[in-house]
Design an enzyme around this catalytic site. Structure first.
Site, PDB file in Angstrom:
ATOM      1  N   GLU A 219       0.819  -1.208   0.000  1.00  0.00           N
ATOM      2  CA  GLU A 219       0.000   0.000   0.000  1.00  0.00           C
ATOM      3  C   GLU A 219       0.861   1.269   0.000  1.00  0.00           C
ATOM      4  O   GLU A 219       0.369   2.351  -0.316  1.00  0.00           O
ATOM      5  CB  GLU A 219      -0.951  -0.029   1.208  1.00  0.00           C
ATOM      6  N   TYR A 263      -2.641   4.676   6.982  1.00  0.00           N
ATOM      7  CA  TYR A 263      -1.831   3.446   7.111  1.00  0.00           C
ATOM      8  C   TYR A 263      -0.613   3.506   6.194  1.00  0.00           C
ATOM      9  O   TYR A 263       0.528   3.321   6.620  1.00  0.00           O
ATOM     10  CB  TYR A 263      -2.737   2.262   6.776  1.00  0.00           C
ATOM     11  N   ASN A 292      -1.159  -8.521  -0.923  1.00  0.00           N
ATOM     12  CA  ASN A 292      -2.349  -9.350  -0.682  1.00  0.00           C
ATOM     13  C   ASN A 292      -2.038 -10.843  -0.516  1.00  0.00           C
ATOM     14  O   ASN A 292      -2.403 -11.655  -1.370  1.00  0.00           O
ATOM     15  CB  ASN A 292      -3.401  -9.102  -1.769  1.00  0.00           C
ATOM     16  N   LYS A 329     -20.622  -7.993  -1.453  1.00  0.00           N
ATOM     17  CA  LYS A 329     -20.725  -6.543  -1.672  1.00  0.00           C
ATOM     18  C   LYS A 329     -19.498  -6.043  -2.431  1.00  0.00           C
ATOM     19  O   LYS A 329     -18.368  -6.194  -1.947  1.00  0.00           O
ATOM     20  CB  LYS A 329     -20.829  -5.813  -0.329  1.00  0.00           C
TER      21      LYS A 329
END
Ligand code: NAD
Ligand code: UDP
Length: 467
Positions: A219, A263, A292, A329
């Site tokens: 990230e 983060y 991931n 979702k």
């Protein structure tokens, strides 16, 4: 890549750890018996079953030749009952290390502890607030029992940490708040956990000249350069606009009110600090940027082994939806792209970092599987197919629904658009590549999720209905 070819690619790509385990009839049949046996209670399901199944899935079959110098010679001597010394990638004998592993009780830590106990002679001082995911390793009387010690402590405020670092040869820091749902709703906790709490760890390593492997994140790259191009722009297809390279790609985050980036920003600053300690004070370090990593024991299922109203990472969110028979979702239509790597592949390379300091020191490593790229929508489709296969459940009529980032995560949410790791450095330094295809890692992981949680999810649903 068109949908059909993605599907074929996922199914056919690379020989993998899962299919290797298929060649072991005895272990598979034990697993099958476990999977099909009647599970009497949730306590058994969630704890004992998870432990037993995982232990079988992870138990060593042979020593991996790639960690052991010349494979055939060593295999021969193991078969003859003589343990040959294990050699690193440069043919040096691997000496047993004492490793202080902070965050050892989490997803990655639990797999790393298992690997180190099952396949090496290293010792682990396992530091965490929780031990549920490694309790199976902490039972007395196992052949590794004298090599693992659990230290229940919160690194925020416990002076025992320094002592544990001092007596170690290597520190691995995994401790973090690292669930996206927390980044914009608990930004202070996120920043403290990922920067402030990691500071003393770096400081103790520097002062005591202890090597550090620090876990950062993919990230830190934030958004790709290509994400700023208009939709459909041809340069979006150019790897220079999306491929993430440790030593070239800039870190691009959103504006400060997009607290999602709390983060990434905290992780980036601690990376810079670790790097600077290396450059100015000679700290021996490696930084890992996981892309991931997924597999068994990741996160929790809300209302079963975690708070009802908490939101875990996507694997657990989608597993929970599938077990409840509700639509998955898709945040912002599921258009974000991710590459997923099987935890067992990823842990292999961490072991190589541990055992090859001269190749790993001073390096920042992307660790992911660039071949396993999907949009989140494709991930949802794949998980639905695989879950129906492993559970025998019928495919729901409506498999997915779209939700906005605001509805799902609240204000301040934003997202990384695409994450493909460039693997040049890790391949060159550690002679490592991931093996497991997305289809195979999903089959193995959802088999585990179903066996571990499905009954408990049903029970929690029936309780909610009664109440
Ligand atoms: P996890 O949440 O499962 O594990 C983290 C562990 O750290 C937990 O067991 C937690 O209890 C412990 N911990 C947190 N704060 C602590 C404290 N103050 N004192 C003691 N223990 C504390 O997460 P994970 O997926 O295993 O990730 C491990 C590391 O890898 C993290 O640093 C994370 O940022 C990084 N990472 C992981 C991924 C991934 O794909 N799983 C991706 C990017 C980065
Ligand atoms: N996501 C989703 N539905 C969910 C959970 C996550 O669409 O129920 C999306 C999320 O918005 C992100 C991706 O899945 O685009 C991966 O999310 P995850 O929480 O695993 O972490 P990330 O990869 O963003 O760090």
């Amino acid at each position: 890549m068109p949908n059909e070819s993605i599907e074929n690619h996922l199914r056919n790509s690379n020989v993998n750890a899962f299919s290797a385990s298929r060649r072991l009839p005895s272990r598979r049949s034990i697993e099958n018996r476990l999977l099909h046996s009647v599970v009497p209670s949730f306590t058994f399901t969630a704890l004992a079953f998870r432990t037993v199944l995982e232990a079988f899935q992870s138990a060593p079959v042979t020593h991996s030749p790639c960690h052991s110098g010349n494979g055939e010679g060593e295999l021969g001597s193991i078969l003859a009952g003589m343990a040959a010394p294990r050699l690193n990638l440069d043919g040096e004998v691997i000496k047993p290390l004492k490793i202080c592993m902070i965050g050892a009780g989490g997803f990655i830590g639990s797999h790393l502890c298992e690997k180190l106990m099952f396949e090496t002679d290293h010792s682990v001082l396992a530091v965490d607030i929780y031990s549920d995911k490694i309790n199976h390793l902490l039972q007395p009387g196992q052949k590794w029992s004298d090599r693992i010690e659990f230290h229940k402590l919160n690194i925020k405020n416990d002076s025992r940490l320094e002592g544990l670092v001092k007596v170690s040869d290597l520190v691995i820091n995994l401790a973090a708040i690292c669930t996206p749902a927390d980044y914009n709703t608990r930004p202070l906790d996120t920043i403290y956990s990922n920067f402030v709490d990691a500071l003393p760890v770096v400081q103790y390593c520097r002062e005591n000249k202890i090597r550090l492997i620090h876990f950062s994140t993919c990230e830190v790259y934030g958004k790709t350069i290509g994400s700023f191009l208009p939709p459909g722009h041809p340069l979006k297809q150019d790897p220079a606009f999306y491929m993430l390279k440790e030593d070239e790609t800039p870190c691009i985050f959103g504006s400060i009110d997009k607290q999602r980036w709390s983060y990434a920003c905290a992780k980036q600053l601690i990376e810079r600090l670790v790097y600077a300690e290396g450059a100015e004070n000679g700290l021996e370090f490696s930084i890992v940027r996981p892309f991931n990593w997924i597999g068994p024991r990741m996160d929790f299922i809300p209302g079963v082994d975690g708070p009802q109203d908490s939101v875990p990472r996507v694997l657990a969110c989608f597993s929970n939806n599938l077990m409840k028979g509700e639509p998955l979702k898709l945040v912002e239509g599921g258009k974000s792209q991710r590459t997923f790597i099987y935890i067992k592949d990823a842990i292999d390379v961490v072991q190589r970092m541990i055992e090859n300091p001269s190749r790993a020191n001073g390096q920042i490593f992307n660790v992911g599987n660039p071949y396993n790229e999907v949009t989140v929508r494709e991930l949802a489709e794949l998980m639905t197919d695989v879950y129906c296969k492993v559970s025998g459940q019928k495919r729901p009529e409506q498999a997915t629904i779209d939700v906005t980032g605001m509805e799902f995560y609240g204000p301040g949410y934003d997202d990384s658009d695409k994450r493909i790791p460039d693997m040049t450095i890790v391949k060159k330094q550690l002679e490592w590549e991931p093996k497991t295809s997305l289809y195979d890692l999903m089959e193995s992981t959802l088999t585990y999720q179903h066996a571990t949680y499905a009954e408990a999810v049903k029970r929690s649903m029936s309780k909610t209905t009664v109440n």
